[in-house]
Design an enzyme around this catalytic site. Structure first.
Site, PDB file in Angstrom:
ATOM      1  N   ASP A  14       0.796  -1.246   0.000  1.00  0.00           N
ATOM      2  CA  ASP A  14       0.000   0.000   0.000  1.00  0.00           C
ATOM      3  C   ASP A  14       0.826   1.294   0.000  1.00  0.00           C
ATOM      4  O   ASP A  14       0.499   2.238   0.729  1.00  0.00           O
ATOM      5  CB  ASP A  14      -0.961   0.008   1.208  1.00  0.00           C
ATOM      6  CG  ASP A  14      -1.998  -1.105   1.142  1.00  0.00           C
ATOM      7  OD1 ASP A  14      -1.925  -1.952   0.239  1.00  0.00           O
ATOM      8  OD2 ASP A  14      -2.887  -1.127   2.014  1.00  0.00           O
ATOM      9  N   LYS A  99      -7.029  -5.025  -3.137  1.00  0.00           N
ATOM     10  CA  LYS A  99      -7.786  -5.582  -2.009  1.00  0.00           C
ATOM     11  C   LYS A  99      -8.694  -4.514  -1.428  1.00  0.00           C
ATOM     12  O   LYS A  99      -8.483  -3.324  -1.638  1.00  0.00           O
ATOM     13  CB  LYS A  99      -6.819  -6.081  -0.929  1.00  0.00           C
ATOM     14  CG  LYS A  99      -5.998  -4.929  -0.375  1.00  0.00           C
ATOM     15  CD  LYS A  99      -4.861  -5.384   0.462  1.00  0.00           C
ATOM     16  CE  LYS A  99      -4.058  -4.219   0.991  1.00  0.00           C
ATOM     17  NZ  LYS A  99      -4.824  -3.219   1.751  1.00  0.00           N
ATOM     18  N   CYS A 147      -2.260  -2.650   7.517  1.00  0.00           N
ATOM     19  CA  CYS A 147      -2.080  -3.574   6.394  1.00  0.00           C
ATOM     20  C   CYS A 147      -0.750  -4.320   6.421  1.00  0.00           C
ATOM     21  O   CYS A 147      -0.692  -5.480   6.001  1.00  0.00           O
ATOM     22  CB  CYS A 147      -2.296  -2.832   5.083  1.00  0.00           C
ATOM     23  SG  CYS A 147      -4.038  -2.322   4.917  1.00  0.00           S
TER      24      CYS A 147
HETATM   25  C1  VGL Z   1      -4.774   0.832   5.694  1.00  0.00           C
HETATM   26  C2  VGL Z   1      -6.241   1.900   7.096  1.00  0.00           C
HETATM   27  C3  VGL Z   1      -7.239   1.750   6.190  1.00  0.00           C
HETATM   28  C4  VGL Z   1      -3.381   0.351   5.441  1.00  0.00           C
HETATM   29  C5  VGL Z   1      -5.776   0.662   4.778  1.00  0.00           C
HETATM   30  O1  VGL Z   1      -2.966   0.265   4.265  1.00  0.00           O
HETATM   31  O2  VGL Z   1      -2.661   0.073   6.426  1.00  0.00           O
HETATM   32  N1  VGL Z   1      -5.007   1.433   6.864  1.00  0.00           N
HETATM   33  N2  VGL Z   1      -7.011   1.133   5.030  1.00  0.00           N
END
Ligand code: VGL
Ligand code: ZN
Length: 211
Positions: A14, A99, A147
Site C-alpha cells: 500500500d 484488495k 495492512c
Molecule cells: C490501511 C487503514 C485503512 C493500510 C488501509 O494500508 O494500512 N489502513 N485502510
C-alpha cells in the site's frame, strides 16, 4: 548472507498516494520517507532473482470501511482516484494485488470477501507466491499497524518464513504506540523484525519474543 533469493518475495504494501503523500486522505507520518529505502529493497530483490509483489488498497466509493458508511476511516484509496495510485516515486517491478474492494476492510493482502457468499476468501496473492515456489516473504510499506501487520501475520500463518523491514514501514498510530504494539504481535507470531541495528540479520528480534 543475502536477504533475497528466488524463493523469497518482497511484498510492498500500500505505498499509495493517500497513505504516502503528505496531502493524502489518510497520510501516514513519514510515509513518503520510506520510499527510497523501499526502492533500494526492490532493486536488491530483483537483482537476486526474488519476486516483488505490491498490494493496493482499492475501495469502492461506499464501503463500511469508511466513517461515512459506519467504519472508522476517512474516504481513501477509492478505485481509480489519485489517492489510490501507487506513489509515483515507487519503483514497480512486479504484480499488483488489489484488495478491499468488496466491502471488507481489506487490511491483509491475502484475503477478501466473496461478493456473492460473503465468505472470507483468498486474494490471488498466495497463489502468486506458491506458483513461484516462494518460501520466504519480506514485508514493507504502509501502514505498520494495519495492512503491514495483517499481511505479515497472514503470511506467517500460511507457513511463509516472514520478516518485516523496520526501516521500510510507518504506522498510523491512531493511539500512540499502536505501531510498536503491532510489531510486538508480529514477533509473538514468529515474524522477524529486521532493522539496521541488527545488521539486517534475522535472529535478534525473534529472540526477544516473550510469546
Ligand atoms: C490501511 C487503514 C485503512 C493500510 C488501509 O494500508 O494500512 N489502513 N485502510
Ligand atoms: Zn483502506
Amino acid at each position: 548472507m543475502s536477504r533475497y533469493d528466488p524463493q523469497t518475495a518482497l511484498i510492498v504494501v500500500d505505498v499509495q498516494n493517500d497513505f504516502a503523500d503528505p496531502a493524502g486522505a489518510l497520510s501516514v507520518a513519514g510515509g513518503e520517507t520510506i520510499i527510497p529505502y523501499v526502492n533500494a529493497q526492490v532493486r536488491a530483490a530483483r537483482a537476486a532473482g526474488a519476486l516483488v509483489v505490491y498490494t493496493q488498497d482499492w475501495h469502492p466509493a461506499h464501503t463500511p470501511h469508511f466513517a461515512q458508511d459506519g467504519g472508522i476511516w476517512p474516504v481513501h484509496c477509492v478505485i481509480d482516484a489519485w489517492g489510490a495510485a501507487l506513489h509515483p516515486a515507487l519503483e514497480v517491478a512486479g504484480p499488483i494485488v488489489r484488495k478491499g474492494s468488496n466491502g471488507e476492510d481489506g487490511y491483509s493482502g491475502f484475503t477478501m470477501r466473496d461478493p456473492v457468499s460473503g465468505a472470507t476468501v483468498p486474494t490471488e496473492l498466495e497463489a502468486i507466491l506458491r506458483a513461484r515456489g516462494i518460501r520466504r516473504v519480506v514485508v514493507c510499506g504502509l501502514a505498520t499497524d494495519y495492512c503491514v501487520a495483517a499481511t505479515a501475520l497472514d503470511a506467517a500463518a500460511l507457513g511463509f518464513e516472514t520478516s518485516v523491514l523496520r526501516d521500510g514501514i510507518r504506522a498510523v498510530d491512531l493511539q500512540p504506540g499502536d505501531g510498536d504494539r503491532a510489531l510486538a504481535r508480529l514477533v509473538a507470531a514468529g515474524v522477524t523484525i529486521v532493522s539496521s541495528e541488527n545488521g539486517g540479520g534475522d535472529a535478534a528480534s525473534r529472540a526477544t519474543s516473550a510469546g
